[in-house]
Motif scaffolding. Structure first.
Motif, mmCIF file in Angstrom:
data_model
loop_
_atom_site.group_PDB
_atom_site.id
_atom_site.type_symbol
_atom_site.label_atom_id
_atom_site.label_comp_id
_atom_site.label_asym_id
_atom_site.label_seq_id
_atom_site.Cartn_x
_atom_site.Cartn_y
_atom_site.Cartn_z
ATOM 1 N N THR A 118 9.368 -3.027 13.093
ATOM 2 C CA THR A 118 9.910 -3.169 11.734
ATOM 3 C C THR A 118 9.197 -4.273 10.981
ATOM 4 O OG1 THR A 118 12.063 -2.404 12.531
ATOM 5 C CG2 THR A 118 12.009 -3.531 10.396
ATOM 6 N N VAL A 119 9.035 -5.408 11.619
ATOM 7 C CA VAL A 119 8.350 -6.532 10.978
ATOM 8 C C VAL A 119 6.902 -6.171 10.658
ATOM 9 C CG1 VAL A 119 7.623 -8.935 11.269
ATOM 10 C CG2 VAL A 119 9.864 -8.193 12.092
ATOM 11 N N LEU A 120 6.250 -5.497 11.584
ATOM 12 C CA LEU A 120 4.865 -5.101 11.362
ATOM 13 C C LEU A 120 4.741 -4.166 10.166
ATOM 14 C CD1 LEU A 120 3.389 -4.500 14.949
ATOM 15 C CD2 LEU A 120 2.605 -6.146 13.250
ATOM 16 N N ILE A 121 5.654 -3.180 10.060
ATOM 17 C CA ILE A 121 5.604 -2.246 8.936
ATOM 18 C C ILE A 121 5.801 -2.985 7.622
ATOM 19 C CG2 ILE A 121 6.783 -0.309 7.847
ATOM 20 C CD1 ILE A 121 7.311 0.824 10.616
ATOM 21 N N GLY A 122 6.782 -3.929 7.593
ATOM 22 C CA GLY A 122 7.041 -4.690 6.368
ATOM 23 C C GLY A 122 5.839 -5.504 5.936
ATOM 24 N N TRP A 123 5.274 -6.249 6.828
ATOM 25 C CA TRP A 123 4.116 -7.059 6.496
ATOM 26 C C TRP A 123 2.901 -6.189 6.131
ATOM 27 C CZ3 TRP A 123 3.665 -11.901 5.175
ATOM 28 C CH2 TRP A 123 4.648 -12.812 5.564
ATOM 29 N N LEU A 124 2.736 -5.060 6.829
ATOM 30 C CA LEU A 124 1.629 -4.167 6.502
ATOM 31 C C LEU A 124 1.776 -3.603 5.094
ATOM 32 C CD1 LEU A 124 -0.939 -2.781 7.497
ATOM 33 C CD2 LEU A 124 0.482 -0.925 8.385
ATOM 34 N N ALA A 125 3.048 -3.243 4.710
ATOM 35 C CA ALA A 125 3.287 -2.725 3.361
ATOM 36 C C ALA A 125 3.023 -3.800 2.304
ATOM 37 C CB ALA A 125 4.723 -2.212 3.252
ATOM 38 N N ALA A 126 3.486 -5.032 2.616
ATOM 39 C CA ALA A 126 3.271 -6.126 1.654
ATOM 40 C C ALA A 126 1.787 -6.428 1.484
ATOM 41 C CB ALA A 126 4.018 -7.376 2.127
ATOM 42 N N ALA A 127 1.052 -6.449 2.584
ATOM 43 C CA ALA A 127 -0.378 -6.721 2.501
ATOM 44 C C ALA A 127 -1.099 -5.616 1.741
ATOM 45 C CB ALA A 127 -0.953 -6.873 3.912
ATOM 46 N N ALA A 172 -0.357 -5.973 -1.903
ATOM 47 C CA ALA A 172 -1.036 -7.156 -2.437
ATOM 48 C C ALA A 172 -2.493 -6.880 -2.751
ATOM 49 C CB ALA A 172 -0.918 -8.310 -1.442
ATOM 50 N N VAL A 173 -3.075 -5.886 -2.105
ATOM 51 C CA VAL A 173 -4.468 -5.527 -2.353
ATOM 52 C C VAL A 173 -4.567 -4.388 -3.371
ATOM 53 C CG1 VAL A 173 -6.569 -4.627 -1.321
ATOM 54 C CG2 VAL A 173 -5.211 -6.317 -0.088
ATOM 55 N N VAL A 174 -3.707 -3.368 -3.241
ATOM 56 C CA VAL A 174 -3.833 -2.156 -4.052
ATOM 57 C C VAL A 174 -3.434 -2.414 -5.510
ATOM 58 C CG1 VAL A 174 -2.953 0.185 -4.383
ATOM 59 C CG2 VAL A 174 -3.540 -0.632 -2.095
ATOM 60 N N ILE A 175 -2.318 -3.129 -5.748
ATOM 61 C CA ILE A 175 -1.847 -3.316 -7.131
ATOM 62 C C ILE A 175 -2.848 -4.127 -7.958
ATOM 63 C CG2 ILE A 175 -0.056 -4.421 -8.523
ATOM 64 C CD1 ILE A 175 1.983 -3.574 -6.411
ATOM 65 N N PRO A 176 -3.306 -5.289 -7.500
ATOM 66 C CA PRO A 176 -4.310 -6.008 -8.321
ATOM 67 C C PRO A 176 -5.581 -5.196 -8.529
ATOM 68 C CG PRO A 176 -3.353 -7.485 -6.693
ATOM 69 C CD PRO A 176 -2.867 -6.114 -6.365
ATOM 70 N N ALA A 177 -6.036 -4.480 -7.475
ATOM 71 C CA ALA A 177 -7.238 -3.689 -7.627
ATOM 72 C C ALA A 177 -7.037 -2.571 -8.655
ATOM 73 C CB ALA A 177 -7.657 -3.113 -6.283
ATOM 74 N N SER A 178 -5.870 -1.953 -8.669
ATOM 75 C CA SER A 178 -5.581 -0.891 -9.640
ATOM 76 C C SER A 178 -5.547 -1.457 -11.052
ATOM 77 C CB SER A 178 -4.242 -0.217 -9.298
ATOM 78 O OG SER A 178 -4.311 0.407 -8.025
ATOM 79 N N MET A 179 -4.983 -2.652 -11.228
ATOM 80 C CA MET A 179 -4.941 -3.270 -12.546
ATOM 81 C C MET A 179 -6.346 -3.554 -13.055
ATOM 82 S SD MET A 179 -1.709 -5.898 -12.090
ATOM 83 C CE MET A 179 -1.859 -6.487 -13.782
ATOM 84 N N ALA A 220 -0.664 3.794 -16.065
ATOM 85 C CA ALA A 220 -1.948 4.117 -15.424
ATOM 86 C C ALA A 220 -2.104 3.368 -14.098
ATOM 87 C CB ALA A 220 -3.098 3.773 -16.362
ATOM 88 N N VAL A 221 -1.622 2.095 -14.083
ATOM 89 C CA VAL A 221 -1.654 1.335 -12.820
ATOM 90 C C VAL A 221 -0.772 2.020 -11.774
ATOM 91 C CG1 VAL A 221 -1.015 -0.839 -11.726
ATOM 92 C CG2 VAL A 221 -2.225 -0.871 -13.903
ATOM 93 N N TRP A 222 0.411 2.436 -12.165
ATOM 94 C CA TRP A 222 1.317 3.133 -11.248
ATOM 95 C C TRP A 222 0.688 4.408 -10.683
ATOM 96 C CZ3 TRP A 222 4.917 3.247 -7.929
ATOM 97 C CH2 TRP A 222 5.591 4.442 -7.610
ATOM 98 N N VAL A 223 0.024 5.206 -11.579
ATOM 99 C CA VAL A 223 -0.633 6.434 -11.126
ATOM 100 C C VAL A 223 -1.732 6.115 -10.106
ATOM 101 C CG1 VAL A 223 -2.089 8.370 -11.851
ATOM 102 C CG2 VAL A 223 -0.087 7.725 -13.211
ATOM 103 N N SER A 224 -2.513 5.072 -10.356
ATOM 104 C CA SER A 224 -3.592 4.691 -9.439
ATOM 105 C C SER A 224 -3.024 4.242 -8.088
ATOM 106 C CB SER A 224 -4.422 3.562 -10.049
ATOM 107 O OG SER A 224 -5.420 3.131 -9.141
ATOM 108 N N VAL A 225 -1.950 3.432 -8.152
ATOM 109 C CA VAL A 225 -1.327 2.993 -6.900
ATOM 110 C C VAL A 225 -0.773 4.174 -6.130
ATOM 111 C CG1 VAL A 225 0.574 1.661 -5.921
ATOM 112 C CG2 VAL A 225 -0.813 0.674 -7.751
#
Length: 637
Positions: free
Chosen positions: A25-34, A37-44, A63-68
């Protein structure tokens, strides 16, 4: 003491280890957060850098939401909040399902591959050979089975042993380089477990070979394997079962466990008997080597055909390129060298020595007999001999017992080995009383050249060298392995070679070794007699597994009762002043109640690979014999 400072790398590694230890569970949470943290700024960055991007803030955020959504494979649909939530939920469910399915398929395939590599699948073969157990004997067994299957298009050998499947396959590929038409299938498992044993298909096999593993408990393991085989096959199996035990005391137990179709060979008995026969008749080991492997000539049977109603003596000259040696009755009884007047029945099969099972073609050779060349020599007078036995092991009492059955009265055997006389005498008390042989003992290290130099070795009629484990065993000393005793034997042979060279005489040496590889290292004359215990038993097991009547044939050949092979002066059978067809020697032997199957010429005794030994020669081909040549006959002692 100064406090040890930790580096940034060590602190980060420590935090990562704690994160991984937190669970899925912890691994999935941290993996999703990481990931976010990479996909949203890159999409923006991609949206704001795109010249065609919407000019309004809300349009750019969409457009950012669609890219993410497209990047994370959750669709990125736009619309009302309920619509977006439902779309994301469905995408997450689909992603979870596909990931789980892929994981299950991958895990199943990986488990199956590991199971196959571990050798746990069932063998579905018919008419194959099953080999149970693993030791150095398996390599000559497989080599001989490959030769026996050379004329079969689809032959298989299934091996079951408590050893890694890949390791077994690699070992066989290294030691048996050419498998021909034979497939070797390896399976991992304990041979004493009936369900596991059933994986190699003993019910549908034509033969099952049980190899004795190394170690003191090897015979007990063979017995347990035979019991497990009986439980796995029950009464349905038609396979011929061939097993081997080392200690003669365990042979009866193993025979009971093997059942009525089982054949149990005793390594100690066979090696002792062959050592004795070869010591008394140098060169005999070359004959058995020729007959026991599937290369060259070996034993086969053929239909009586037009010999039905005729005598066995007439059959001896009825095959030009095959040597007749006995009869196989319909009830399975084997008659080696029966009387020349024995009648051949319609349901008999004739036992011959020939090149292959289709080379025993009737062809009358009686016209090749030269009556004027036949010699009618009287039997030689019994002669007492002096024999030397170097070394002592558990087979030594059996060797002494066998020697007493073969030698003439007055024969002396001198024994030299580590240990004391009293202990050696005690070891012989269990053997039957000796009628012809006088035994003397001398304590000494047979690897010591001073001990050997004091024996006057060239004065002996025959010398036997066996693995010297010594008596008594030293307290706290582990039993010597076959490799260690072979090392001592090689050193002894080296000194004996020097003694023979110094005396300008070839010593009549018969040597027992455990490993066939050591035979190539032995410092002995070409054509010397070597009894390789492991390889010998392997050859016997392979032969019997292909033709079970051979168990009775070899049983008679290796005992003093009945008929066995002898090397006798050829000048006692035919004249030496002319060329004669081998048929003449066969006819001369027939008149003495013997079967002539070959000869050995002294002039080429030191030249390989046959060392002057010719088994089953063409009866019509002329040969000129010389003084010192031997005729190989099957006869009673």
């Amino acid at each position: 003491m100064a406090q040890q400072r930790t580096t940034l790398h060590q602190r980060l590694r420590y935090r990562f280890d704690n994160l991984v230890a937190g669970g899925t569970t912890v691994l999935i949470g941290w993996l999703a957060a990481a990931c976010l943290a990479v996909v949203i700024p890159a999409s923006m960055v991609l949206v704001w850098a795109d010249r065609k991007a919407p000019t309004t803030l809300s349009g750019r955020l969409q457009a950012v939401w669609v890219s993410v959504g497209q990047t994370l494979k959750i669709g990125g649909a736009v619309g009302s909040p309920v619509y977006v939530l439902a779309s994301v939920s469905l995408a997450l469910v689909a992603l979870l399902f596909v990931s789980t399915l892929v994981s299950l398929i991958t895990t199943g395939i990986d488990r199956r591959i590991r199971s196959l590599r571990l050798g746990h699948s069932t063998v579905l073969e018919t008419g194959h050979t099953v080999v149970l157990g693993w030791s150095d004997q398996i390599f000559p067994v497989i080599r001989e089975l490959v030769c026996a299957n050379a004329n079969r298009r689809r032959a298989a050998v299934a091996v079951l042993a408590p050893k890694d499947k890949v390791e077994m396959e690699q070992g066989i590929a290294t030691r048996v380089t050419d498998l021909g038409t034979t497939r070797v299938i390896c399976r991992t498992g304990h041979t004493t477990d009936p369900p596991v044993l059933s994986r190699v298909g003993p019910r549908t096999a034509k033969s099952v070979l049980v190899l004795p593993p190394d170690g003191e408990t090897g015979d007990a393991h063979v017995v347990k394997t035979l019991l497990a085989l009986g439980a796995a096959v029950s009464t349905d199996g038609k396979a011929v079962v061939v097993a081997a035990v080392r200690d003669a005391r365990n042979q009866l137990t193993a025979r009971l466990a093997a059942g009525p179709r089982g054949h149990v060979l005793c390594v100690d008995h066979i090696v002792a008997r062959l050592l004795v026969q070869t010591a008394l008749q140098p060169g005999l080991s070359l004959l058995y080597q020729e007959l026991l492997d599937f290369e060259g000539d070996e034993f086969y049977t053929t239909d009586a055909g037009n010999l039905t109603g005729r005598t066995f003596g007439e059959a001896l000259l009825s095959f030009t390129t095959s040597s007749v040696v006995g009869l196989l009755r319909a009830d399975g009884a084997v008659l080696l060298n029966p009387g020349p007047d024995s009648t051949i029945r319609a349901d008999d099969r004739i036992i011959v020595i020939t090149q292959d099972d289709d080379t025993a073609v009737p062809d009358d050779a009686s016209s090749c007999v030269d009556e004027d060349a036949i010699v009618h020599a009287a039997p030689g007078r019994p002669v007492a001999e002096r024999l030397l036995l170097l070394g002592w092991n558990r087979r030594a009492p059996l060797i002494v017992e066998q020697l007493d059955q073969y030698v003439n009265s007055g024969t002396v055997l001198d024994v030299v080995a580590r240990g004391d006389d009293a202990t050696m005498r005690d070891a012989l008390r269990a053997a039957p009383a000796r009628d012809h042989l006088e035994v003397t003992f001398r304590s000494g290290d047979i690897t010591d050249p001073r001990v050997l130099a004091g024996l006057d070795v060239p004065s002996y009629d025959g010398v036997m060298v066996i693995g010297d484990t010594g008596l008594p065993a030293h307290p706290g000393r582990a039993p010597e392995t076959g490799s260690e005793t072979d090392d001592r034997t090689l050193v002894t042979l080296l000194h004996l070679r020097a003694i023979g060279d110094a005396a300008s005489r070839e010593l009549a040496l018969t040597t027992e070794i455990s490993d066939d590889g050591n035979r190539l290292l032995a410092p002995a004359r070409a054509g010397a007699d070597f009894i390789v215990s492991g390889r010998l038993i392997s050859l016997l097991m392979a032969q019997i597994s292909e033709s079970d009547y051979l168990a009775a044939v070899f049983e008679e050949l290796f005992t003093a009762e009945g008929s066995e092979f002898h090397l006798r002066p050829v000048g006692d059978y035919v004249r030496l002043d002319r060329e004669v067809a081998f048929a003449t020697a066969v006819e001369s032997a027939r008149r003495r109640g013997e079967c002539a199957v070959g000869y050995r010429q002294r002039a080429s005794a030191g030249t390989g690979p046959d060392h002057g030994m010719r088994v089953n020669p063409d009866k019509g081909r002329p040969v000129r014999f010389a003084p010192g040549d031997w005729l190989i006959v099957l006869a009673e002692s």
